[in-house]
Design a protein around this motif. Structure first.
Motif, mmCIF file in Angstrom:
data_model
loop_
_atom_site.group_PDB
_atom_site.id
_atom_site.type_symbol
_atom_site.label_atom_id
_atom_site.label_comp_id
_atom_site.label_asym_id
_atom_site.label_seq_id
_atom_site.Cartn_x
_atom_site.Cartn_y
_atom_site.Cartn_z
ATOM 1 N N SER A 64 17.427 -12.805 18.944
ATOM 2 C CA SER A 64 17.106 -13.403 20.239
ATOM 3 C C SER A 64 16.043 -14.493 20.099
ATOM 4 O O SER A 64 14.854 -14.214 19.925
ATOM 5 C CB SER A 64 16.625 -12.339 21.219
ATOM 6 N N ARG A 65 16.493 -15.737 20.214
ATOM 7 C CA ARG A 65 15.555 -16.864 20.170
ATOM 8 C C ARG A 65 14.611 -16.833 21.370
ATOM 9 O O ARG A 65 13.428 -17.142 21.258
ATOM 10 C CB ARG A 65 16.341 -18.179 20.139
ATOM 11 N N ARG A 66 15.139 -16.457 22.527
ATOM 12 C CA ARG A 66 14.321 -16.406 23.744
ATOM 13 C C ARG A 66 13.206 -15.371 23.599
ATOM 14 O O ARG A 66 12.076 -15.609 24.013
ATOM 15 C CB ARG A 66 15.225 -16.080 24.941
ATOM 16 N N HIS A 67 13.510 -14.228 23.030
ATOM 17 C CA HIS A 67 12.503 -13.184 22.819
ATOM 18 C C HIS A 67 11.386 -13.718 21.920
ATOM 19 O O HIS A 67 10.200 -13.514 22.196
ATOM 20 C CB HIS A 67 13.157 -11.958 22.202
ATOM 21 N N ALA A 68 11.767 -14.405 20.846
ATOM 22 C CA ALA A 68 10.764 -14.965 19.935
ATOM 23 C C ALA A 68 9.892 -15.990 20.650
ATOM 24 O O ALA A 68 8.670 -16.031 20.459
ATOM 25 C CB ALA A 68 11.454 -15.589 18.720
ATOM 26 N N GLU A 69 10.510 -16.828 21.493
ATOM 27 C CA GLU A 69 9.741 -17.847 22.228
ATOM 28 C C GLU A 69 8.748 -17.205 23.186
ATOM 29 O O GLU A 69 7.573 -17.580 23.218
ATOM 30 C CB GLU A 69 10.693 -18.749 23.003
ATOM 31 N N LEU A 70 9.196 -16.232 23.967
ATOM 32 C CA LEU A 70 8.304 -15.589 24.933
ATOM 33 C C LEU A 70 7.179 -14.820 24.244
ATOM 34 O O LEU A 70 6.036 -14.835 24.712
ATOM 35 C CB LEU A 70 9.102 -14.649 25.843
ATOM 36 N N ALA A 71 7.479 -14.163 23.144
ATOM 37 C CA ALA A 71 6.443 -13.430 22.419
ATOM 38 C C ALA A 71 5.402 -14.393 21.848
ATOM 39 O O ALA A 71 4.199 -14.122 21.894
ATOM 40 C CB ALA A 71 7.065 -12.584 21.319
ATOM 41 N N ALA A 72 5.844 -15.540 21.316
ATOM 42 C CA ALA A 72 4.904 -16.531 20.784
ATOM 43 C C ALA A 72 4.050 -17.128 21.905
ATOM 44 O O ALA A 72 2.843 -17.342 21.738
ATOM 45 C CB ALA A 72 5.663 -17.631 20.046
ATOM 46 N N LEU A 73 4.676 -17.394 23.053
ATOM 47 C CA LEU A 73 3.928 -17.924 24.196
ATOM 48 C C LEU A 73 2.860 -16.934 24.639
ATOM 49 O O LEU A 73 1.703 -17.309 24.864
ATOM 50 C CB LEU A 73 4.886 -18.246 25.351
ATOM 51 N N CYS A 74 3.226 -15.656 24.748
ATOM 52 C CA CYS A 74 2.249 -14.637 25.143
ATOM 53 C C CYS A 74 1.131 -14.514 24.115
ATOM 54 O O CYS A 74 -0.037 -14.355 24.481
ATOM 55 C CB CYS A 74 2.932 -13.293 25.350
ATOM 56 N N ASP A 75 1.463 -14.607 22.831
ATOM 57 C CA ASP A 75 0.436 -14.555 21.787
ATOM 58 C C ASP A 75 -0.564 -15.691 21.979
ATOM 59 O O ASP A 75 -1.770 -15.487 21.888
ATOM 60 C CB ASP A 75 1.072 -14.628 20.400
ATOM 61 N N ALA A 76 -0.072 -16.889 22.262
ATOM 62 C CA ALA A 76 -0.972 -18.031 22.493
ATOM 63 C C ALA A 76 -1.819 -17.806 23.742
ATOM 64 O O ALA A 76 -3.034 -18.040 23.727
ATOM 65 C CB ALA A 76 -0.164 -19.314 22.612
ATOM 66 N N LEU A 77 -1.203 -17.356 24.833
ATOM 67 C CA LEU A 77 -1.949 -17.122 26.076
ATOM 68 C C LEU A 77 -3.004 -16.040 25.900
ATOM 69 O O LEU A 77 -4.095 -16.127 26.470
ATOM 70 C CB LEU A 77 -0.989 -16.735 27.205
ATOM 71 N N LEU A 78 -2.706 -15.020 25.105
ATOM 72 C CA LEU A 78 -3.670 -13.947 24.883
ATOM 73 C C LEU A 78 -4.873 -14.410 24.065
ATOM 74 O O LEU A 78 -5.930 -13.780 24.102
ATOM 75 C CB LEU A 78 -2.985 -12.760 24.207
ATOM 76 N N GLN A 79 -4.736 -15.503 23.349
ATOM 77 C CA GLN A 79 -5.865 -16.054 22.600
ATOM 78 C C GLN A 79 -6.700 -17.008 23.460
ATOM 79 O O GLN A 79 -7.797 -17.392 23.076
ATOM 80 C CB GLN A 79 -5.358 -16.806 21.368
#
Length: 155
Positions: free
Chosen positions: A92-107
């Motif tokens: 799932s490319r979408r799952h990878a994108e959302l997880a990376a976005l959340c990782d950035a937002l959490l930082q």
């Protein structure tokens, strides 16, 4: 908890979440900053290794598909760009994108608490509930064996 351990925990939660649930929680966040891809979501294979008995010699068990992504939040005058990464089991490319976005937002200091409260915590609670159900179902199938000595009489 150190930042490294905290980040490992939230990245594991995001990676193991169901895509539909992750999309739902991220979709509720309003005003998400613009981001760009450093590495567009892509699918590849990783070799899964195992150990005989858990501590024996390592061996190649087989290959598994993963999706990975890297995003960067747009820099602001007071803050430099923040990069988020993800590796997700599956295709799932979408799952990878959302997880990376959340990782950035959490930082990001302005987004950390909000994303923790609205995305990570509910996902972790759901995972824990599902694990509890699975554990109870597994415990219900447990069989206790015992050995009788020769000549022992049951009373």
């Amino acid at each position: 908890m150190t930042l490294q351990l905290e980040r490992q925990a939230w990245m594991a939660t995001l990676a193991k979440a169901a895509l539909g649930t992750l999309e739902q929680h991220v979709g509720q966040l309003e005003g998400i900053p613009n981001y760009s891809f450093l590495r567009s979501p892509e699918i590849g294979l990783v070799m899964v290794r195992g150990r005989a008995g858990g501590n024996g010699q390592a061996f190649n068990l087989g290959e598994m598909p993963i999706a990975r992504c890297a995003v960067q939040l747009a820099p602001s005058p007071e803050r430099e760009a923040i990069t988020g990464f993800s590796y997700v089991a599956g295709r799932s490319r979408r799952h990878a994108e959302l997880a990376a976005l959340c990782d950035a937002l959490l930082q990001h200091p302005d987004w950390h608490d909000r994303v923790q409260a609205e995305v990570v915590r509910p996902l972790r609670e759901q995972r824990d509930r599902q694990k509890g159900i699975r554990d109870r179902q597994t415990a219900a199938t447990k069989v206790n064996f015992f050995t009788m000595l020769r000549g022992e009489v049951l009373s």
